[in-house]
Scaffold this motif. Structure first.
Motif, short mmCIF file in Angstrom:
data_model
loop_
_atom_site.label_atom_id
_atom_site.label_comp_id
_atom_site.label_asym_id
_atom_site.label_seq_id
_atom_site.Cartn_x
_atom_site.Cartn_y
_atom_site.Cartn_z
N ARG A 165 0.98 6.78 34.91
CA ARG A 165 0.99 5.53 34.16
C ARG A 165 -0.43 5.09 33.81
NH1 ARG A 165 5.03 3.69 31.40
NH2 ARG A 165 3.66 1.89 31.21
N LEU A 170 8.67 7.93 30.12
CA LEU A 170 7.45 7.23 30.51
C LEU A 170 7.75 6.04 31.42
CD1 LEU A 170 5.66 7.19 27.04
CD2 LEU A 170 5.63 8.96 28.79
N LEU A 218 -0.11 5.95 24.80
CA LEU A 218 1.27 6.41 24.71
C LEU A 218 2.21 5.57 25.57
CD1 LEU A 218 0.62 10.27 24.89
CD2 LEU A 218 1.09 8.90 22.86
N GLY A 219 1.76 5.20 26.77
CA GLY A 219 2.62 4.46 27.68
C GLY A 219 2.94 3.06 27.19
N LEU A 255 -1.47 7.20 30.94
CA LEU A 255 -0.70 6.90 29.74
C LEU A 255 -1.08 5.56 29.11
CD1 LEU A 255 2.78 8.06 31.04
CD2 LEU A 255 1.58 9.08 29.09
N ASN A 287 -4.90 12.80 23.47
CA ASN A 287 -3.67 12.75 24.27
C ASN A 287 -2.97 14.11 24.27
OD1 ASN A 287 -3.51 10.03 25.22
ND2 ASN A 287 -2.94 9.37 23.16
#
Length: 241
Positions: free
Chosen positions: A196, A188, A222-223, A199, A172
């Motif tokens: 998106r 985010l 992460l999202g 992520l 990432n």
């Protein structure tokens, strides 16, 4: 009860002794909680409410300290208790003071997903989101290289600096570090569809906490873990006092 300020030293005591102390701490909490005048509703933020909260925190700490480090199931149960207690204490503070709260734990506690779900099956952040809804926002941090302090085992030993190389392709942080800004933050929740999609896919990440395992790196989407992300190009380990 005798206080302790050295959790590592305390965990070296026999498990039976630690369990007995935890039972005493719970008994003390029950006694304090029972001192409210009969028929009178507790005053939010009053002296009695604060005293009970202090006693509750002590009982939670002694309960967590009954962990059997040689038993993985016991460690998982203790970590579940830990995040639940941290979430409950934040909720108590917010509701009894009416204040906004800036909560500053490790990524693995503040976010909704854990890089070690076997040890942290339900994070503090996920618990707070369940209770507060959109009133809670998780802010995560990432870094593409540098140094930090960590230990060989989370509840023992000395803090020591560890240096990691620049994030490699596939991580990432490698993609995040290609942004033209050296350091930046990203909401985010308002990211466009293409972002998106990126992520929401789990990839290897640097996860620096009480311990650090360089290989294999854990993975995280992460999202799905945060509402806001702060990315730093490079970090430097703290200077011990």
């Amino acid at each position: 009860m005798r206080p302790f300020d050295d959790i590592c030293g305390y965990l070296s005591l026999p498990l039976a002794e630690r369990k007995e102390n935890a039972a005493r701490a719970q008994e003390a909490l029950d006694l304090v909680a029972g001192q409210q005048n009969a028929g009178r509703q507790p005053e939010a933020g009053g002296d009695h409410a604060w005293t009970v909260q202090h006693a509750r925190n002590i009982a939670q700490t002694f309960a967590f300290a009954t962990v059997d480090l040689a038993d993985p199931a016991s460690v998982t149960a203790a970590e579940r208790l830990r995040d639940q207690a941290m979430a409950d204490n934040v909720l108590w503070w917010q509701r009894n003071t009416g204040h906004k709260v800036l909560l500053s734990p490790h990524n693995g506690h503040v976010g909704y997903r854990s890089t070690h779900p076997d040890m942290y099956p339900r994070t503090q952040g996920a618990l707070l989101r369940d209770r507060l809804g959109r009133g809670y926002a998780a802010i995560g941090f990432s870094f593409a290289g540098g140094s930090f302090l960590t230990k060989d085992t989370s509840l023992d030993g000395e803090w020591k600096p560890v240096t990691v190389p620049a994030a490699r392709p596939g991580m990432n942080e490698h993609s995040l570090d290609r942004v033209r800004h050296r350091d930046f933050y990203l909401d985010l929740r308002t990211a466009p569809a293409a972002a998106r999609t990126w992520l929401d896919r789990a990839r290897p990440v640097y996860d620096a906490g009480s311990t650090f395992i360089p290989e294999p790196l854990p993975v995280l989407a992460l999202g799905r873990a945060y509402d806001v992300l702060v990315h730093l190009h490079r970090v430097r380990s703290a200077d011990p006092l």
